[in-house]
Design an enzyme around this catalytic site. Structure first.
Site, PDB file in Angstrom:
ATOM      1  N   GLU A  54       7.069  12.286  23.293  1.00 49.45           N
ATOM      2  CA  GLU A  54       7.383  13.267  24.325  1.00 49.45           C
ATOM      3  C   GLU A  54       8.331  12.688  25.372  1.00 49.45           C
ATOM      4  O   GLU A  54       9.293  13.337  25.799  1.00 49.45           O
ATOM      5  CB  GLU A  54       6.090  13.740  25.010  1.00 49.45           C
ATOM      6  CG  GLU A  54       5.069  14.340  24.069  1.00 49.45           C
ATOM      7  CD  GLU A  54       4.045  13.331  23.578  1.00 49.45           C
ATOM      8  OE1 GLU A  54       2.858  13.681  23.522  1.00 49.45           O
ATOM      9  OE2 GLU A  54       4.446  12.188  23.262  1.00 49.45           O
ATOM     10  N   CYS A  80      -0.896  12.333  25.397  1.00 46.35           N
ATOM     11  CA  CYS A  80      -1.926  11.452  25.957  1.00 46.35           C
ATOM     12  C   CYS A  80      -2.006  11.616  27.469  1.00 46.35           C
ATOM     13  O   CYS A  80      -1.062  12.043  28.127  1.00 46.35           O
ATOM     14  CB  CYS A  80      -1.636  10.000  25.591  1.00 46.35           C
ATOM     15  SG  CYS A  80      -0.214   9.295  26.470  1.00 46.35           S
ATOM     16  N   TRP A 174      -2.131 -10.586 -17.528  1.00 47.34           N
ATOM     17  CA  TRP A 174      -2.162  -9.394 -16.689  1.00 47.34           C
ATOM     18  C   TRP A 174      -2.872  -8.299 -17.465  1.00 47.34           C
ATOM     19  O   TRP A 174      -2.538  -8.038 -18.624  1.00 47.34           O
ATOM     20  CB  TRP A 174      -0.750  -8.951 -16.351  1.00 47.34           C
ATOM     21  CG  TRP A 174      -0.024  -9.918 -15.496  1.00 47.34           C
ATOM     22  CD1 TRP A 174       0.934 -10.793 -15.898  1.00 47.34           C
ATOM     23  CD2 TRP A 174      -0.166 -10.090 -14.089  1.00 47.34           C
ATOM     24  NE1 TRP A 174       1.408 -11.504 -14.834  1.00 47.34           N
ATOM     25  CE2 TRP A 174       0.748 -11.091 -13.695  1.00 47.34           C
ATOM     26  CE3 TRP A 174      -0.975  -9.494 -13.121  1.00 47.34           C
ATOM     27  CZ2 TRP A 174       0.866 -11.516 -12.369  1.00 47.34           C
ATOM     28  CZ3 TRP A 174      -0.851  -9.912 -11.812  1.00 47.34           C
ATOM     29  CH2 TRP A 174       0.063 -10.900 -11.438  1.00 47.34           C
ATOM     30  N   ARG A 188       0.170  -1.665  -1.272  1.00 49.29           N
ATOM     31  CA  ARG A 188      -0.243  -2.789  -0.422  1.00 49.29           C
ATOM     32  C   ARG A 188       0.666  -2.889   0.802  1.00 49.29           C
ATOM     33  O   ARG A 188       0.221  -3.237   1.908  1.00 49.29           O
ATOM     34  CB  ARG A 188      -0.190  -4.089  -1.221  1.00 49.29           C
ATOM     35  CG  ARG A 188      -0.690  -5.309  -0.445  1.00 49.29           C
ATOM     36  CD  ARG A 188      -0.321  -6.588  -1.174  1.00 49.29           C
ATOM     37  NE  ARG A 188      -1.115  -6.831  -2.359  1.00 49.29           N
ATOM     38  CZ  ARG A 188      -0.841  -7.792  -3.236  1.00 49.29           C
ATOM     39  NH1 ARG A 188       0.221  -8.567  -3.058  1.00 49.29           N
ATOM     40  NH2 ARG A 188      -1.613  -7.961  -4.297  1.00 49.29           N
ATOM     41  N   ASP A 204      -7.523 -17.435  -8.568  1.00 51.35           N
ATOM     42  CA  ASP A 204      -6.199 -16.867  -8.846  1.00 51.35           C
ATOM     43  C   ASP A 204      -5.074 -17.536  -8.072  1.00 51.35           C
ATOM     44  O   ASP A 204      -3.908 -17.411  -8.449  1.00 51.35           O
ATOM     45  CB  ASP A 204      -6.193 -15.370  -8.527  1.00 51.35           C
ATOM     46  CG  ASP A 204      -7.068 -14.564  -9.475  1.00 51.35           C
ATOM     47  OD1 ASP A 204      -7.437 -15.110 -10.536  1.00 51.35           O
ATOM     48  OD2 ASP A 204      -7.380 -13.405  -9.157  1.00 51.35           O
ATOM     49  N   GLY A 274     -12.687  -9.786  -5.577  1.00 55.02           N
ATOM     50  CA  GLY A 274     -13.324  -9.611  -6.866  1.00 55.02           C
ATOM     51  C   GLY A 274     -14.605  -8.809  -6.788  1.00 55.02           C
ATOM     52  O   GLY A 274     -14.888  -8.129  -5.792  1.00 55.02           O
ATOM     53  N   PRO A 275     -15.421  -8.850  -7.855  1.00 52.30           N
ATOM     54  CA  PRO A 275     -16.642  -8.039  -7.929  1.00 52.30           C
ATOM     55  C   PRO A 275     -17.617  -8.261  -6.783  1.00 52.30           C
ATOM     56  O   PRO A 275     -18.250  -7.312  -6.314  1.00 52.30           O
ATOM     57  CB  PRO A 275     -17.252  -8.464  -9.266  1.00 52.30           C
ATOM     58  CG  PRO A 275     -16.087  -8.970 -10.077  1.00 52.30           C
ATOM     59  CD  PRO A 275     -15.164  -9.609  -9.104  1.00 52.30           C
ATOM     60  N   THR A 276     -17.735  -9.511  -6.315  1.00 57.55           N
ATOM     61  CA  THR A 276     -18.697  -9.800  -5.248  1.00 57.55           C
ATOM     62  C   THR A 276     -18.284  -9.154  -3.935  1.00 57.55           C
ATOM     63  O   THR A 276     -19.091  -8.509  -3.249  1.00 57.55           O
ATOM     64  CB  THR A 276     -18.842 -11.317  -5.057  1.00 57.55           C
ATOM     65  OG1 THR A 276     -19.305 -11.906  -6.284  1.00 57.55           O
ATOM     66  CG2 THR A 276     -19.844 -11.632  -3.951  1.00 57.55           C
ATOM     67  N   ALA A 280     -20.052  -6.036  -1.845  1.00 60.31           N
ATOM     68  CA  ALA A 280     -20.473  -6.205  -0.454  1.00 60.31           C
ATOM     69  C   ALA A 280     -19.959  -5.052   0.413  1.00 60.31           C
ATOM     70  O   ALA A 280     -20.694  -4.488   1.228  1.00 60.31           O
ATOM     71  CB  ALA A 280     -19.972  -7.543   0.083  1.00 60.31           C
TER      72      ALA A 280
END
Length: 374
Positions: A54, A80, A174, A188, A204, A274-276, A280
């Site tokens: 504005e 605002c 891959w 990303r 990795d 990863g999976p863990t 979580a």
């Protein structure tokens, strides 16, 4: 709304979309219309510390010698009413003699919000709600962070059709093809931070940078690389190079991770662990979106996409609502959002200690975002 105001809103949304997609503040566009519907000026917010849309539009009108008394401000976000790095937009609009404000969506911030009522009290005609869906899409991550005090979390993984993220020997490169990997870099690049656990970092040895798919060169702007866990990284780890900043969080507590990221004004966190780590965040009820890349392949063994979620029956299933499915090269990209229910209790413990490593920064206590900071 008049036809001129509707056209101005479309232009304001386009202006906002061209603004910086990162940083603590939302993307906002504004178009000033004269009493007869003619365009006086336009502006957009260019990032923290710069004038709001504005104020930028009012400055452009003054520079062009166009009077703003009796004008209509068409803006994608409610003006605002607080003083941060810049002054309140409500005061600037009133002082400029603006007679009407058409805003797409309310400002949810506890300090910045409420601008519409302040303008009405000053005698300004205010309409809120036109093109709400489009405006909310432009500010999705920012609105979430302001409303919840934590970043919007996207959980990403790549797996085979039978849900494996690696072979039994640990190899994972891959599973998906080059087009899917390029799509990962594109998505990303839209995040403020990318998060992995120490397990992924050690196995990795990733860079976690965003790169141009055509040249494989790093993009000018990089997300904050964030490593969660207590195991130290070896001195030669790629995550400790100078390609981007790295934040080490020696904790297993998801809430502590989100608090540290909020302190860094991260609005969108891209979790690639990863999976863990995935389990979580899911157990903590901290996942807002899942982006899954599925390769038409089968392994039959190796780690699954997500570690134990504590489910003992089908009734314990974590359900997601499908948002989109598209083919990316020879793979499939699936976007889904968890159905909200009671948050699951994380079985991990937390630590409040932080360490500083060369090329890294340590975490600090956080406070909830208050809204626009400039």
């Amino acid at each position: 709304m008049s036809a001129a105001e509707a056209a101005a809103m479309r232009r304001a949304l386009a202006l906002a979309a061209g603004g910086p997609p990162h940083g603590p503040n939302p993307r906002v566009g504004c178009v000033l219309l004269g009493p007869h519907g003619d365009v006086l000026a336009e502006g957009r917010h260019e990032g923290a510390g710069t004038p709001h849309a504005e104020v930028a539009a009012l400055a452009a009108a003054r520079a062009a010698g166009r009077p703003t008394a009796g004008a209509t401000a068409v803006v994608t976000l409610e003006p605002c009413r607080h003083t941060g790095r810049t002054g309140p937009c409500t005061r600037a609009l009133v002082e400029a003699g603006v007679a009407r404000v058409v805003a797409a969506v309310e400002d949810p911030g506890p300090r910045a919000g409420g601008g519409a009522e302040e303008l009405r009290a000053a005698g300004v005609d205010v309409v809120v709600g036109h093109a709400r869906e489009e405006a909310e899409a432009l500010t999705r991550y920012w609105r979430h962070a302001v409303a919840t005090g934590r970043p919007f979390v996207t959980l990403k993984w790549a797996s085979t059709l039978d849900g494996r993220v690696a072979a039994p020997d640990g190899t994972s490169r891959w599973l998906t093809g080059a087009p899917a990997r390029a799509d990962v870099h594109r998505r990303r690049a839209g995040a403020d931070a990318v998060v992995v656990g120490t397990g992924t970092a050690l196995v990795d040895d990733p860079w976690l940078t965003t790169r141009d798919p055509g040249t494989d060169r790093p993009l000018p702007r990089q997300p904050l690389r964030t490593v969660v866990g207590r195991r130290p990284l070896p001195p030669g780890a790629r995550l400790l190079d100078d390609a981007a900043e790295t934040l080490l969080l020696p904790t297993h507590d998801v809430e502590a991770v989100l608090t540290a990221l909020a302190e860094r004004e991260v609005r969108h966190a891209w979790v690639e662990g990863g999976p863990t780590l995935a389990a979580a965040f899911l157990r903590a009820g901290a996942v807002d979106e899942v982006v899954a890349y599925l390769a038409p392949a089968l392994l039959g063994g190796g780690p699954a996409v997500v570690a134990d979620l504590g489910a003992v029956s089908v009734r314990d299933t974590v359900r997601l609502d499908l948002v989109s499915v598209e083919t990316v090269g020879g793979d499939v990209a699936l976007v889904a959002r968890p159905r909200r229910g009671p948050a699951r209790t994380s079985s991990t413990t937390s630590t409040t200690s932080t360490t500083s490593t060369t090329g890294t920064t340590a975490a600090a206590p956080a406070s909830a975002p208050a809204g626009r900071t400039s």
